[in-house]
Design a protein around this motif. Structure first.
Motif, PDB file in Angstrom:
ATOM      1  N   ARG A   1     -73.734 -91.625  40.930  1.00 10.45           N
ATOM      2  CA  ARG A   1     -72.900 -90.449  41.236  1.00 10.45           C
ATOM      3  C   ARG A   1     -73.725 -89.348  42.064  1.00 10.45           C
ATOM      4  NH1 ARG A   1     -71.790 -88.901  35.085  1.00 10.45           N
ATOM      5  NH2 ARG A   1     -73.779 -89.822  34.892  1.00 10.45           N
ATOM      6  N   VAL A   2     -74.945 -89.159  41.787  1.00  7.38           N
ATOM      7  CA  VAL A   2     -75.564 -88.217  42.501  1.00  7.38           C
ATOM      8  C   VAL A   2     -75.903 -88.885  44.008  1.00  7.38           C
ATOM      9  CG1 VAL A   2     -77.817 -86.998  42.673  1.00  7.38           C
ATOM     10  CG2 VAL A   2     -76.587 -87.257  40.538  1.00  7.38           C
ATOM     11  N   LYS A   3     -76.282 -90.268  44.128  1.00  7.07           N
ATOM     12  CA  LYS A   3     -76.655 -90.902  45.258  1.00  7.07           C
ATOM     13  C   LYS A   3     -75.422 -90.851  45.922  1.00  7.07           C
ATOM     14  CE  LYS A   3     -79.755 -94.282  43.532  1.00  7.07           C
ATOM     15  NZ  LYS A   3     -80.048 -95.766  43.340  1.00  7.07           N
ATOM     16  N   ASN A   4     -74.271 -90.979  45.814  1.00  7.32           N
ATOM     17  CA  ASN A   4     -73.107 -90.918  46.393  1.00  7.32           C
ATOM     18  C   ASN A   4     -72.583 -89.479  46.770  1.00  7.32           C
ATOM     19  OD1 ASN A   4     -72.811 -93.701  46.364  1.00  7.32           O
ATOM     20  ND2 ASN A   4     -71.472 -93.573  44.423  1.00  7.32           N
ATOM     21  N   HIS A   5     -73.144 -88.672  46.210  1.00  2.16           N
ATOM     22  CA  HIS A   5     -72.666 -87.206  46.377  1.00  2.16           C
ATOM     23  C   HIS A   5     -73.341 -86.305  47.481  1.00  2.16           C
ATOM     24  CE1 HIS A   5     -70.385 -83.461  45.222  1.00  2.16           C
ATOM     25  NE2 HIS A   5     -71.695 -82.886  45.351  1.00  2.16           N
ATOM     26  N   PHE A   6     -74.512 -86.894  47.525  1.00  4.46           N
ATOM     27  CA  PHE A   6     -75.258 -86.023  48.501  1.00  4.46           C
ATOM     28  C   PHE A   6     -75.980 -86.589  49.722  1.00  4.46           C
ATOM     29  CE2 PHE A   6     -76.211 -83.980  44.308  1.00  4.46           C
ATOM     30  CZ  PHE A   6     -76.046 -82.599  44.621  1.00  4.46           C
ATOM     31  N   ASP A   7     -75.954 -85.847  50.798  1.00  2.64           N
ATOM     32  CA  ASP A   7     -76.551 -86.542  52.147  1.00  2.64           C
ATOM     33  C   ASP A   7     -77.970 -87.089  51.909  1.00  2.64           C
ATOM     34  OD1 ASP A   7     -73.946 -86.308  53.046  1.00  2.64           O
ATOM     35  OD2 ASP A   7     -74.584 -84.137  53.995  1.00  2.64           O
ATOM     36  N   LYS A   8     -78.655 -85.977  51.136  1.00  2.00           N
ATOM     37  CA  LYS A   8     -80.257 -86.287  51.383  1.00  2.00           C
ATOM     38  C   LYS A   8     -80.557 -86.117  49.815  1.00  2.00           C
ATOM     39  CE  LYS A   8     -80.891 -87.089  55.891  1.00  2.00           C
ATOM     40  NZ  LYS A   8     -81.309 -88.341  56.216  1.00  2.00           N
ATOM     41  N   ARG A   9     -81.507 -86.903  49.378  1.00  2.00           N
ATOM     42  CA  ARG A   9     -82.075 -86.725  48.233  1.00  2.00           C
ATOM     43  C   ARG A   9     -83.699 -86.446  48.287  1.00  2.00           C
ATOM     44  NH1 ARG A   9     -81.677 -90.879  44.842  1.00  2.00           N
ATOM     45  NH2 ARG A   9     -81.686 -92.217  46.605  1.00  2.00           N
ATOM     46  N   ILE A  10     -84.417 -85.336  48.035  1.00  2.00           N
ATOM     47  CA  ILE A  10     -85.576 -85.197  48.273  1.00  2.00           C
ATOM     48  C   ILE A  10     -86.434 -84.915  46.855  1.00  2.00           C
ATOM     49  CG2 ILE A  10     -87.279 -83.603  49.663  1.00  2.00           C
ATOM     50  CD1 ILE A  10     -84.476 -82.666  50.894  1.00  2.00           C
ATOM     51  N   TRP A  11     -87.662 -85.569  46.728  1.00  2.00           N
ATOM     52  CA  TRP A  11     -88.417 -85.420  45.633  1.00  2.00           C
ATOM     53  C   TRP A  11     -89.746 -84.826  46.011  1.00  2.00           C
ATOM     54  CZ3 TRP A  11     -87.647 -86.563  40.278  1.00  2.00           C
ATOM     55  CH2 TRP A  11     -88.709 -86.227  39.386  1.00  2.00           C
ATOM     56  N   VAL A  12     -90.270 -83.670  45.480  1.00  2.00           N
ATOM     57  CA  VAL A  12     -91.583 -83.183  45.974  1.00  2.00           C
ATOM     58  C   VAL A  12     -92.252 -82.853  44.529  1.00  2.00           C
ATOM     59  CG1 VAL A  12     -92.658 -81.419  46.918  1.00  2.00           C
ATOM     60  CG2 VAL A  12     -90.631 -82.252  47.904  1.00  2.00           C
ATOM     61  N   HIS A  13     -93.455 -83.524  44.490  1.00  2.00           N
ATOM     62  CA  HIS A  13     -94.349 -83.286  42.987  1.00  2.00           C
ATOM     63  C   HIS A  13     -95.192 -81.815  43.395  1.00  2.00           C
ATOM     64  CE1 HIS A  13     -98.000 -83.629  40.570  1.00  2.00           C
ATOM     65  NE2 HIS A  13     -97.354 -83.394  39.685  1.00  2.00           N
ATOM     66  N   VAL A  14     -94.852 -80.622  42.802  1.00  2.00           N
ATOM     67  CA  VAL A  14     -95.541 -79.259  43.117  1.00  2.00           C
ATOM     68  C   VAL A  14     -96.806 -79.103  42.692  1.00  2.00           C
ATOM     69  CG1 VAL A  14     -95.074 -76.778  43.474  1.00  2.00           C
ATOM     70  CG2 VAL A  14     -93.117 -78.480  43.799  1.00  2.00           C
ATOM     71  N   SER A  15     -96.693 -78.890  41.236  1.00  2.00           N
ATOM     72  CA  SER A  15     -97.788 -78.599  40.412  1.00  2.00           C
ATOM     73  C   SER A  15     -98.776 -77.595  40.930  1.00  2.00           C
ATOM     74  CB  SER A  15     -98.750 -79.913  40.414  1.00  2.00           C
ATOM     75  OG  SER A  15     -99.804 -79.954  39.400  1.00  2.00           O
ATOM     76  N   LYS A  16    -100.073 -77.628  40.764  1.00  2.00           N
ATOM     77  CA  LYS A  16    -100.687 -76.430  41.180  1.00  2.00           C
ATOM     78  C   LYS A  16    -102.054 -76.720  41.690  1.00  2.00           C
ATOM     79  CE  LYS A  16    -102.648 -75.785  36.471  1.00  2.00           C
ATOM     80  NZ  LYS A  16    -102.696 -74.857  35.364  1.00  2.00           N
ATOM     81  N   PRO A  17    -102.493 -75.980  42.799  1.00  2.00           N
ATOM     82  CA  PRO A  17    -101.740 -74.739  43.335  1.00  2.00           C
ATOM     83  C   PRO A  17    -100.693 -74.912  44.160  1.00  2.00           C
ATOM     84  CG  PRO A  17    -103.789 -74.975  44.618  1.00  2.00           C
ATOM     85  CD  PRO A  17    -103.838 -76.347  43.406  1.00  2.00           C
ATOM     86  N   PHE A  18     -99.777 -73.817  44.138  1.00  2.00           N
ATOM     87  CA  PHE A  18     -98.411 -74.164  44.956  1.00  2.00           C
ATOM     88  C   PHE A  18     -98.984 -73.883  46.293  1.00  2.00           C
ATOM     89  CE2 PHE A  18     -94.360 -72.639  46.964  1.00  2.00           C
ATOM     90  CZ  PHE A  18     -93.641 -73.132  45.968  1.00  2.00           C
ATOM     91  N   ASP A  19     -98.553 -75.082  47.080  1.00  2.00           N
ATOM     92  CA  ASP A  19     -98.977 -75.253  48.434  1.00  2.00           C
ATOM     93  C   ASP A  19     -97.581 -75.204  49.109  1.00  2.00           C
ATOM     94  OD1 ASP A  19     -99.628 -75.841  50.976  1.00  2.00           O
ATOM     95  OD2 ASP A  19    -101.154 -77.131  50.388  1.00  2.00           O
ATOM     96  N   LYS A  20     -97.098 -73.852  49.847  1.00  2.00           N
ATOM     97  CA  LYS A  20     -95.917 -74.060  50.351  1.00  2.00           C
ATOM     98  C   LYS A  20     -95.875 -75.011  51.573  1.00  2.00           C
ATOM     99  CE  LYS A  20     -97.061 -69.867  53.381  1.00  2.00           C
ATOM    100  NZ  LYS A  20     -96.701 -68.414  53.545  1.00  2.00           N
ATOM    101  N   LYS A  21     -96.761 -74.943  52.345  1.00  2.00           N
ATOM    102  CA  LYS A  21     -96.879 -75.817  53.324  1.00  2.00           C
ATOM    103  C   LYS A  21     -96.697 -77.126  53.151  1.00  2.00           C
ATOM    104  CE  LYS A  21     -99.737 -74.554  56.986  1.00  2.00           C
ATOM    105  NZ  LYS A  21    -100.961 -74.524  57.780  1.00  2.00           N
ATOM    106  N   LYS A  22     -97.306 -77.720  52.162  1.00  2.00           N
ATOM    107  CA  LYS A  22     -97.207 -79.152  51.730  1.00  2.00           C
ATOM    108  C   LYS A  22     -95.794 -79.548  51.278  1.00  2.00           C
ATOM    109  CE  LYS A  22     -99.355 -82.336  48.244  1.00  2.00           C
ATOM    110  NZ  LYS A  22    -100.040 -82.647  47.026  1.00  2.00           N
ATOM    111  N   VAL A  23     -95.265 -78.588  50.446  1.00  2.00           N
ATOM    112  CA  VAL A  23     -93.823 -78.589  50.047  1.00  2.00           C
ATOM    113  C   VAL A  23     -92.991 -78.706  51.180  1.00  2.00           C
ATOM    114  CG1 VAL A  23     -92.021 -77.532  48.577  1.00  2.00           C
ATOM    115  CG2 VAL A  23     -94.357 -77.657  47.803  1.00  2.00           C
ATOM    116  N   ALA A  24     -93.233 -77.966  52.063  1.00  2.00           N
ATOM    117  CA  ALA A  24     -92.341 -77.744  53.275  1.00  2.00           C
ATOM    118  C   ALA A  24     -92.349 -79.141  54.165  1.00  2.00           C
ATOM    119  CB  ALA A  24     -92.509 -76.629  54.079  1.00  2.00           C
ATOM    120  N   MET A  25     -93.320 -79.476  54.388  1.00  2.00           N
ATOM    121  CA  MET A  25     -93.647 -80.818  55.065  1.00  2.00           C
ATOM    122  C   MET A  25     -93.112 -82.215  54.393  1.00  2.00           C
ATOM    123  SD  MET A  25     -97.300 -80.323  57.114  1.00  2.00           S
ATOM    124  CE  MET A  25     -96.946 -81.626  58.129  1.00  2.00           C
TER     125      MET A  25
END
Length: 430
Positions: free
Chosen positions: A250-274
C-alpha cells in the motif's frame, strides 16, 4: 563485576598464549580467538554496566556474557587441576625412595599453587614444559570441544555489541564515539511477530489522515509533510516497524519516492541531505557523484542545500529517518526548510528512543511502541531457537523455551538473543 570477571579470564588466556604451551593446533587457535574476542568486548563494559540499570536488553547481554565467562573459567580451572594431577603422578614415578618404605622424596612434594596459570611461572622445575604433554588424549579433546562451543556463544554475544552502540573506553580512559550498526529498509517479515496492528495504524496516518486539511491548504504551493514519530525504549523494534511500513505494498503504490536514511549520531545534516538527493535521483546525483557517494565534506553546504530543495520540489515522498538522537533544533531546521517544499501528501517517519526529539522536530503524531505479548515473544524466540531443527529436538526444549519467553519482558531483542543462545542447547540440562 562483569568487567572484573572478563579481566581475569583475559589474564589466564594471555598467560597460556605467551608461554607457547604444547597445545593441539586447533586448541591453540581457539585460545587465541577467545582472547581476542574477550579483549574486544572488554572495552565497552564500563558503558554497558552503566546502561544495564535502565535498559533490559543490555542487562540480558551482560548476563549472557557473565555465563560464558564463568564457563571458560571453569574449563581453565579443570585444565589446571588436570595438569597438577599429571605433574604429581610424574613426580611419584621419578622420586619414590627405593630403600624400605617407598616414601616419596621431598622434591616430589614441590607442586605448583592453586592458581596454576599465574603462580606456576615461578616454579623452579619449569613445570609448563611437561604439564601440557598430556597422555590423556581424551581429556585434551574434551577441552578442545568445549572451547569451540564457548567460542561460538561468545561470537554471537560479540556480534550484538554494535546493536547497542556502546561507548568504547580504552585503557587510557579515552572515550570514543559509539559506532552504531547501520540499518537499511530490508526486513525478513517471517521474523516479525505482533506488530500488524502497529503497522496498520502507521499506514493509516501515511495514506489517509490529513487529506482534508491539505485540501483546505491547496491554495498554498508548499504544504509541509506530516511527521510521524515511532518512540520506544531500545530493543522494542522501532526500526523493524519502520521497515515493515516502508515495504508494505500500500505504501509502495501510494508514494512516488521512498527514502531510507540511517541517521544515528552525530547528526550530520550534509550526509542526510545527500542520501535524500541520491535516493530521489535525477540531476541531484551530480552533487552525490562530486561527493564520491559519501558525506561530501569537501562540497559546500550551500551547494548541497540548494540541490536538496530542487530535488524535493514536485515529489510526493515517504522519508524514513531512522535512529534520531539529536535535540538540537539548529541541526534539523535547515533540512526541514527544504523538506517543506515537497508535494502535498509527503510524509516523514522518525524512529527515536527520546520523546524530546519528537517535540523538537514538530511531530504531528507520536506512536509509542508497546511491549510484545508473551505469546509473540515465544513465537519469535522459537523462530530463532528451533528453525531448521528436528521436531524431537524442539520438543525437548519447548518447555524451557516458553519459560524464557516470559522472562523477555515483552522485548523482541531479548527474545532474539535468548532464542539464538538456545540454538546451542541440546537438552534442558544444557
Amino acid at each position: 563485576m562483569v568487567d572484573a570477571l572478563v579481566s581475569n579470564v583475559i589474564k589466564q588466556l594471555a598467560t597460556i598464549i605467551q608461554k607457547e604451551f604444547e597445545l593441539l593446533v586447533d586448541v591453540k587457535k581457539d585460545v587465541e580467538k577467545l582472547f581476542l574476542t574477550f579483549t574486544r568486548i572488554q572495552v565497552v563494559l564500563k558503558d554497558a554496566e552503566k546502561r544495564q540499570i535502565i535498559e533490559d536488553p543490555v542487562r540480558l547481554w551482560l548476563q549472557n556474557l557473565k555465563d560464558v565467562s564463568y564457563d571458560i573459567d571453569d574449563v581453565l580451572d579443570e585444565w589446571s587441576t588436570e595438569i597438577l594431577k599429571s605433574s604429581l603422578v610424574e613426580g611419584v614415578d621419578d622420586d619414590v625412595d627405593d630403600d624400605d618404605d617407598g616414601r616419596i622424596s621431598p622434591t616430589s612434594r614441590e607442586v605448583c599453587p592453586d592458581n596454576l596459570f599465574s603462580s606456576c611461572l615461578e616454579c623452579p622445575a619449569n613445570l609448563f614444559s611437561s604439564c601440557f604433554s598430556f597422555k590423556q588424549i581424551g581429556f585434551r579433546h574434551d577441552i578442545g570441544q568445549r572451547m569451540k562451543e564457548i567460542n561460538e556463544r561468545l561470537d554471537f554475544i560479540a556480534s550484538l555489541q554494535n546493536t547497542f552502540g556502546f561507548i568504547k573506553t580504552a585503557k587510557n580512559d579515552i572515550i570514543d564515539e559509539p559506532k552504531c550498526l547501520e540499518t537499511s529498509s530490508v526486513v525478513d517479515v517471517s521474523e516479525v511477530f505482533g506488530r500488524d496492528m502497529d503497522k496498520d495504524i502507521i499506514i493509516s496516518k501515511l495514506i489517509s489522515e490529513g487529506s482534508s486539511t491539505q485540501q483546505d491548504q491547496m491554495v498554498s504551493d508548499h504544504v509541509p509533510p506530516m511527521i510521524i514519530s515511532i518512540v520506544g525504549m531500545p530493543g522494542l523494534g522501532k526500526t523493524t516497524l519502520a521497515q515493515l511500513t516502508f515495504n508494505d505494498e500500500r505504501v509502495k503504490n501510494h508514494f512516488d519516492k521512498r527514502i531510507w536514511v540511517h541517521v544515528s549520531k552525530p547528526f550530520d545534516k550534509k550526509k542526510v541531505a545527500m542520501r535524500i538527493i541520491e535516493e530521489i535521483g535525477g540531476e541531484g546525483n551530480n552533487v552525490v557523484s562530486q561527493g564520491g557517494g559519501g558525506s561530501g565534506h569537501h562540497i559546500a553546504w550551500e551547494v548541497v542545500h540548494r540541490q536538496l530543495t530542487t530535488s524535493i520540489q514536485g515529489n510526493q515522498f515517504l522519508l524514513i529517518l531512522d535512529d534520531v538522537w539529536t535535540e538540537d533544533r539548529s541541526l534539523w531546521d535547515p533540512l526541514w526548510l527544504s523538506l517543506r517544499c515537497s508535494s502535498q501528501g509527503s510524509r516523514i517517519i522518525v524512529t527515536t528512543r527520546n520523546e524530546r526529539v519528537t517535540i523538537m522536530m514538530g511531530t504531528t503524531y507520536v506512536h509509542s511502541l508497546g511491549l510484545l505479548s508473551d505469546e509473540n515473544c515465544w513465537s519469535l524466540l522459537r523462530r530463532y531457537a528451533f528453525d531448521g531443527r528436528q521436531d524431537k529436538e524442539c520438543e525437548k526444549l519447548k518447555e524451557i523455551g516458553m519459560e524464557l519467553a516470559k522472562k523477555c519482558n515483552g522485548l523482541p531483542l531479548s527474545a532474539k538473543t535468548l532464542g539464538s543462545l538456545l540454538r546451542f542447547k541440546q537438552s534442558k540440562q544444557d
